[in-house]
Structures are given as structure tokens and as C-alpha cells.
Design a protein around this motif. Structure first.
Motif, short mmCIF file in Angstrom:
data_model
loop_
_atom_site.label_atom_id
_atom_site.label_comp_id
_atom_site.label_asym_id
_atom_site.label_seq_id
_atom_site.Cartn_x
_atom_site.Cartn_y
_atom_site.Cartn_z
N VAL A 165 -12.17 5.26 -6.03
CA VAL A 165 -11.51 6.07 -5.00
C VAL A 165 -11.22 5.19 -3.79
CG1 VAL A 165 -11.57 8.19 -3.66
CG2 VAL A 165 -12.82 8.07 -5.82
N ALA A 166 -9.95 5.11 -3.42
CA ALA A 166 -9.52 4.23 -2.35
C ALA A 166 -8.90 5.04 -1.22
CB ALA A 166 -8.50 3.21 -2.86
N GLY A 167 -9.25 4.71 0.01
CA GLY A 167 -8.64 5.37 1.16
C GLY A 167 -8.31 4.37 2.24
N LEU A 168 -7.16 4.56 2.87
CA LEU A 168 -6.72 3.69 3.96
C LEU A 168 -6.70 4.48 5.26
CD1 LEU A 168 -4.02 0.98 3.87
CD2 LEU A 168 -3.95 2.65 5.73
N SER A 169 -7.27 3.90 6.31
CA SER A 169 -7.31 4.49 7.64
C SER A 169 -8.00 5.85 7.58
CB SER A 169 -5.90 4.56 8.21
OG SER A 169 -5.90 4.89 9.58
N TRP A 170 -7.36 6.92 8.05
CA TRP A 170 -7.93 8.26 7.97
C TRP A 170 -8.34 8.59 6.54
CZ3 TRP A 170 -9.62 13.02 9.22
CH2 TRP A 170 -9.27 14.11 8.43
N GLY B 280 -9.70 6.69 4.36
CA GLY B 280 -11.04 6.17 4.09
C GLY B 280 -12.13 7.06 4.64
N THR B 281 -11.87 7.70 5.78
CA THR B 281 -12.82 8.64 6.34
C THR B 281 -12.99 9.85 5.42
OG1 THR B 281 -12.18 7.94 8.57
CG2 THR B 281 -13.38 10.01 8.39
N VAL B 282 -11.89 10.30 4.82
CA VAL B 282 -11.96 11.39 3.85
C VAL B 282 -12.76 10.97 2.62
CG1 VAL B 282 -10.60 12.91 2.34
CG2 VAL B 282 -9.81 12.42 4.66
N VAL B 283 -12.53 9.74 2.17
CA VAL B 283 -13.27 9.24 1.00
C VAL B 283 -14.76 9.18 1.29
CG1 VAL B 283 -13.64 7.20 -0.46
CG2 VAL B 283 -11.31 7.97 0.05
N MET C 211 -15.95 2.66 -4.31
CA MET C 211 -15.11 2.98 -3.17
C MET C 211 -14.34 1.75 -2.72
SD MET C 211 -16.94 5.59 -0.51
CE MET C 211 -18.54 4.84 -0.51
N ILE C 212 -13.10 1.99 -2.34
CA ILE C 212 -12.27 0.96 -1.72
C ILE C 212 -11.87 1.49 -0.36
CG2 ILE C 212 -10.14 -0.41 -1.89
CD1 ILE C 212 -10.40 0.23 -5.02
N LEU C 213 -12.40 0.90 0.69
CA LEU C 213 -12.17 1.35 2.05
C LEU C 213 -11.29 0.32 2.74
CD1 LEU C 213 -15.82 2.47 2.89
CD2 LEU C 213 -13.92 3.90 2.08
N SER D 48 -14.02 -6.19 13.55
CA SER D 48 -15.38 -5.83 13.99
C SER D 48 -15.85 -4.55 13.30
CB SER D 48 -15.44 -5.68 15.50
OG SER D 48 -14.52 -4.68 15.95
N VAL D 49 -14.91 -3.63 13.04
CA VAL D 49 -15.27 -2.40 12.32
C VAL D 49 -15.63 -2.75 10.88
CG1 VAL D 49 -14.44 -0.15 11.54
CG2 VAL D 49 -13.81 -0.99 13.81
N ALA D 50 -14.84 -3.62 10.27
CA ALA D 50 -15.14 -4.05 8.89
C ALA D 50 -16.51 -4.71 8.81
CB ALA D 50 -14.06 -5.00 8.41
#
Length: 262
Positions: A89-94, A96-99, A113-115, A218-220
Motif C-alpha cells: 500500500v503506497a501513499g503520497l503526501s496526504w 501517506g497519512t491515510v495509509v 507500506m510505501i510512504l 527532515s520529515v523523512a
């Protein structure tokens, strides 16, 4: 495009290919069309599914009071209805928060997971003053005549949006529903999923644009420190919407990661 009924919400999705399931979750101000380069390229090896979240694309409008948890339950319902779980399951930006929220409530549906260029919620990943500035800026944009989301918003790409995807970005921006954007802003501003990160046990790919200023490296690094079984891949010269700015490199990283954990 097919759909799944979840309560009173119709959730549309595109599906392509055969093989291990790979579910793609788009960011805010977009819909499943943003994943077209991934659907086209990865369908040779994976069953690739890209949803239109509730309130976006061909899915029905958000019901009143819809929450981040409701997004996660709808995503779980799609995975279950298509008999895809456990899935990559992969999510980009928002997305990824849903994932992350999906993993909180239904971890058995998640193989890996792919964030990508994401957040543990804005509250969980950004300084309070940055969150406040983003909310103010987005509210101003949505309150302007037409209330149109700007697909060339500074920081979404390292440079100009790739010319080949400008028509796609414009088409998605034309279809953004202000109600959905407003709800997502409220959720992102208040979401803090840092408590979940140490509890993640599935293999996790952190896929980041080197020049992402929306969700900086820095978030990563904070994700990498908190998620034990994680791997960080940085795409040089790339901004926030990394799947469109560098689709070949993005797809290669996803393919390699999922292939090793099929």
C-alpha cells in the motif's frame, strides 16, 4: 472505472495488471489519475489499484463529519472487496497519512507500506507556525474567486511541472471540490500519528524527493528513526510530487522494494 459501495459512499478505482497487489493512495488536490505513470508501468508485474478517495475524482461527495478514520475504513473496504489483502500500500503526501491510518486500524491488510513525501499528519511532522501558515494560505486560495486548487503551487515540484503532465494536473485541479479540500486541511492540521510509527512492523519504503520543501527530508529522517523496519530512498533533484516529476526512478524504487517482498 469500477467502484465499491461503502455504506452510502461510492468509492471509484482504476485497476490494471496481474500479480501481487499494489494499492496507490493519492494526495490532496488530486485523484487516482495522478498515478497513471505507475499504472502504466507497473501493471506488467503487479495488480495495481488506484482509488479516487471519497470526495475526489469519480467517487461520491464526502458525507458530513467524515474523518481520517473514515478514509481509512473506506480504503480497507476497497482492499477487502477486491480480495487484495494483504497488499503493498503506497501513499503520497496526504495519501501517506491515510495509509498510516489504515495500518492503525487494519494492519492485517497491509503487506508493506510505501510512504512517499508524506507526513505523520501536519501536526505530527511540521512546526506549529508552518501548519498555521499552510492552513491560512490554503483557506485564502479556496476563498478566492473560483476557489480553484493551484496544481503549480510553489513547492510541489523542484522546478516547473513536467510539461507532459500539465494537462493532467490542470484536469485534476478543475475537478477539486472545495468541501473536500477544506475537510482534508482540517484533518491534516490536526493529525499527529507519531505514536503509530514505532508500532509499525511491516517493511516500509520511505521514498522522498531530495528537494521536497512541502515535506522536507527532515520529515523523512524522523520517519526513518521511528519506524524500525524502514528504508529511505532519496530521489535527487526531485520535489514533492515525486511520482510525476521522476516517474521512472519512482517506479524503479517501488518495483525493487515490492519484488523483494512479494
Amino acid at each position: 472505472m469500477a467502484s465499491v459501495q461503502v455504506g452510502g459512499v461510492e468509492v471509484a478505482y482504476a485497476r490494471a495488471g496481474h500479480g501481487p497487489p499494489l494499492v496507490l493512495v493519492h494526495g490532496a488536490g488530486a485523484d487516482g489519475r495522478m498515478w497513471q505513470p505507475q499504472l502504466d508501468d507497473l501493471k506488467d508485474e503487479f495488480t495495481v489499484v488506484a482509488w479516487d478517495e471519497p470526495g475526489a475524482g469519480r467517487s461520491s461527495d464526502l458525507p458530513a463529519g467524515f474523518s481520517l478514520e473514515d478514509f481509512a475504513h473506506c480504503l480497507a473496504a476497497v482492499i477487502e472487496a477486491l480480495r487484495l489483502g494483504p497488499a503493498h500500500v503506497a501513499g503520497l503526501s496526504w495519501g501517506g497519512t491515510v495509509v498510516l491510518e489504515l495500518y492503525r486500524h487494519r494492519p492485517e491488510l497491509v503487506r508493506t507500506m510505501i510512504l512517499a513525501d508524506t507526513y505523520a499528519g501536519w501536526k505530527g511532522s511540521l512546526p506549529p507556525e508552518e501548519v498555521a501558515a499552510r492552513v491560512e494560505g490554503a483557506e485564502r486560495m479556496l476563498a478566492a474567486p473560483g476557489g480553484r486548487f493551484d496544481p503549480t503551487l510553489p513547492g510541489l515540484f523542484a522546478g516547473d511541472p513536467p510539461a507532459e503532465f500539465v494537462p493532467l494536473l490542470d484536469a485534476m485541479a478543475d475537478d477539486v471540490r472545495p468541501q473536500t479540500m477544506g475537510a482534508e486541511l482540517f484533518m491534516m492540521a490536526g493529525a499527529d500519528e507519531r505514536d503509530l510509527l514505532p508500532a509499525i512492523t511491516v517493511p516500509t519504503l520511505l521514498l522522498w524527493g531530495e528537494l521536497d520543501v512541502r515535506s522536507p527530508l527532515s520529515v523523512a529522517r524522523a520517519f526513518q528513526d521511528a519506524v524500525a523496519n524502514s528504508e529511505l530512498v532519496v530521489l535527487p533533484g526531485v520535489g514533492h510530487v515525486s511520482n510525476l516529476e521522476a516517474p521512472e526512478r519512482f517506479n524503479h524504487a517501488v518495483r525493487r522494494f515490492c519484488r523483494a517482498r512479494a
